[in-house]
Design a protein around this motif. Structure first.
Motif, PDB file in Angstrom:
ATOM      1  N   HIS A  26       0.875  -1.165   0.012  1.00 60.57           N
ATOM      2  CA  HIS A  26       0.015   0.027   0.210  1.00 60.57           C
ATOM      3  C   HIS A  26       0.854   1.405   0.073  1.00 60.57           C
ATOM      4  CE1 HIS A  26      -2.514   3.248   1.845  1.00 60.57           C
ATOM      5  NE2 HIS A  26      -3.304   2.672   0.974  1.00 60.57           N
ATOM      6  N   ILE A  27       1.881   1.096   0.901  1.00 56.72           N
ATOM      7  CA  ILE A  27       2.866   2.404   0.793  1.00 56.72           C
ATOM      8  C   ILE A  27       3.282   2.646  -0.204  1.00 56.72           C
ATOM      9  CG2 ILE A  27       4.771   3.336   2.178  1.00 56.72           C
ATOM     10  CD1 ILE A  27       3.705   2.163   4.707  1.00 56.72           C
ATOM     11  N   THR A  28       3.796   1.649  -1.035  1.00 54.71           N
ATOM     12  CA  THR A  28       4.533   1.782  -2.295  1.00 54.71           C
ATOM     13  C   THR A  28       3.810   2.335  -3.279  1.00 54.71           C
ATOM     14  OG1 THR A  28       6.173  -0.089  -1.815  1.00 54.71           O
ATOM     15  CG2 THR A  28       5.874   0.252  -3.895  1.00 54.71           C
ATOM     16  N   LEU A  29       2.811   2.051  -3.484  1.00 52.83           N
ATOM     17  CA  LEU A  29       1.829   2.589  -4.422  1.00 52.83           C
ATOM     18  C   LEU A  29       1.471   3.988  -4.220  1.00 52.83           C
ATOM     19  CD1 LEU A  29       0.408   2.306  -7.073  1.00 52.83           C
ATOM     20  CD2 LEU A  29      -1.586   1.315  -5.918  1.00 52.83           C
ATOM     21  N   LEU A  30       1.329   4.243  -2.848  1.00 54.12           N
ATOM     22  CA  LEU A  30       0.771   5.491  -2.282  1.00 54.12           C
ATOM     23  C   LEU A  30       1.995   6.594  -2.615  1.00 54.12           C
ATOM     24  CD1 LEU A  30      -1.514   7.498  -0.834  1.00 54.12           C
ATOM     25  CD2 LEU A  30      -0.376   6.635   1.208  1.00 54.12           C
ATOM     26  N   GLU A  31       3.068   6.086  -2.345  1.00 55.63           N
ATOM     27  CA  GLU A  31       4.335   7.162  -2.355  1.00 55.63           C
ATOM     28  C   GLU A  31       4.684   7.210  -3.751  1.00 55.63           C
ATOM     29  OE1 GLU A  31       7.430   4.972  -0.331  1.00 55.63           O
ATOM     30  OE2 GLU A  31       6.844   6.005   1.569  1.00 55.63           O
ATOM     31  N   ALA A  32       4.544   6.151  -4.983  1.00 54.20           N
ATOM     32  CA  ALA A  32       4.833   6.445  -6.171  1.00 54.20           C
ATOM     33  C   ALA A  32       3.711   7.500  -6.726  1.00 54.20           C
ATOM     34  CB  ALA A  32       4.569   5.116  -6.902  1.00 54.20           C
ATOM     35  N   GLY A  33       2.630   7.279  -6.359  1.00 53.18           N
ATOM     36  CA  GLY A  33       1.380   8.251  -6.882  1.00 53.18           C
ATOM     37  C   GLY A  33       1.706   9.817  -6.228  1.00 53.18           C
ATOM     38  N   THR A  34       2.167   9.670  -5.174  1.00 50.43           N
ATOM     39  CA  THR A  34       2.451  11.097  -4.365  1.00 50.43           C
ATOM     40  C   THR A  34       3.665  11.785  -5.111  1.00 50.43           C
ATOM     41  OG1 THR A  34       1.615  10.515  -2.517  1.00 50.43           O
ATOM     42  CG2 THR A  34       2.936  12.384  -2.306  1.00 50.43           C
ATOM     43  N   THR A  35       4.573  10.809  -5.516  1.00 45.27           N
ATOM     44  CA  THR A  35       5.843  11.626  -6.143  1.00 45.27           C
ATOM     45  C   THR A  35       5.345  11.942  -7.600  1.00 45.27           C
ATOM     46  OG1 THR A  35       7.178   9.990  -4.612  1.00 45.27           O
ATOM     47  CG2 THR A  35       8.339  10.741  -6.968  1.00 45.27           C
ATOM     48  N   ARG A  36       4.677  11.114  -8.369  1.00 42.02           N
ATOM     49  CA  ARG A  36       4.260  11.275  -9.629  1.00 42.02           C
ATOM     50  C   ARG A  36       3.520  12.823  -9.604  1.00 42.02           C
ATOM     51  NH1 ARG A  36       1.457   6.776 -12.136  1.00 42.02           N
ATOM     52  NH2 ARG A  36      -0.250   7.695 -11.121  1.00 42.02           N
ATOM     53  N   GLU A  37       2.468  12.709  -8.654  1.00 46.54           N
ATOM     54  CA  GLU A  37       1.686  14.094  -8.621  1.00 46.54           C
ATOM     55  C   GLU A  37       2.789  15.348  -8.607  1.00 46.54           C
ATOM     56  OE1 GLU A  37      -2.499  15.419  -6.975  1.00 46.54           O
ATOM     57  OE2 GLU A  37      -1.654  13.290  -6.452  1.00 46.54           O
ATOM     58  N   LYS A  38       3.618  15.195  -7.458  1.00 44.92           N
ATOM     59  CA  LYS A  38       4.519  16.361  -7.182  1.00 44.92           C
ATOM     60  C   LYS A  38       5.503  16.606  -8.270  1.00 44.92           C
ATOM     61  CE  LYS A  38       4.475  16.034  -2.038  1.00 44.92           C
ATOM     62  NZ  LYS A  38       5.421  15.679  -0.949  1.00 44.92           N
ATOM     63  N   LYS A  39       5.826  15.853  -8.997  1.00 40.23           N
ATOM     64  CA  LYS A  39       6.873  16.059  -9.993  1.00 40.23           C
ATOM     65  C   LYS A  39       6.142  16.370 -11.333  1.00 40.23           C
ATOM     66  CE  LYS A  39      11.177  13.276  -8.374  1.00 40.23           C
ATOM     67  NZ  LYS A  39      12.064  12.372  -8.607  1.00 40.23           N
ATOM     68  N   PHE A  40       5.329  15.761 -11.508  1.00 38.36           N
ATOM     69  CA  PHE A  40       4.746  15.915 -13.172  1.00 38.36           C
ATOM     70  C   PHE A  40       3.128  16.468 -12.912  1.00 38.36           C
ATOM     71  CE2 PHE A  40       7.642  12.302 -12.936  1.00 38.36           C
ATOM     72  CZ  PHE A  40       8.774  12.708 -13.803  1.00 38.36           C
ATOM     73  N   GLY A  41       2.660  16.673 -11.822  1.00 41.92           N
ATOM     74  CA  GLY A  41       1.365  17.019 -11.696  1.00 41.92           C
ATOM     75  C   GLY A  41       0.101  16.089 -12.266  1.00 41.92           C
TER      76      GLY A  41
END
Length: 99
Positions: A26-41
């Motif tokens: 769960h944390i892996t997918l959550l962190e990946a989505g958060t990173t993608r949202e912050k970096k690329f919107g």
């Protein structure tokens, strides 16, 4: 932990490992989505949001299984329960520098 304590605590150890696995997924997918949202919107897709919900539900179920296993061991062998929690604390202390 003695071999007998490890044997008596097997269900708790198994439940703990399952709980840790579902947490990490769960944390892996959550962190990946958060990173993608912050970096690329980019916001998570509907499929990703559904998968996050599924992974969280999986984790919640494993937490409940862990709680049941702990309660059963507490009723069966309190010394094994203390030993298994000492084992978990040792793991946490050992991994702390890497988290």
């Amino acid at each position: 932990m003695t071999p007998e304590q490890r044997h008596n605590a097997a269900s708790v150890l198994t439940a703990y490992n399952a709980m840790e696995t579902t947490k990490r997924r769960h944390i892996t997918l959550l962190e990946a989505g958060t990173t993608r949202e912050k970096k690329f919107g980019l916001s998570p897709s509907q499929l990703e949001r559904e998968l996050l919900q599924t992974l969280l539900a999986d984790h919640d179920a494993e937490v409940k299984g862990f709680q049941r296993a702990v309660a059963a061991l507490k009723a069966q062998d309190r010394e094994a329960l203390a030993a298994v929690f000492a084992h978990f604390a040792k793991i946490d202390r050992g991994l702390e520098p890497f988290l």
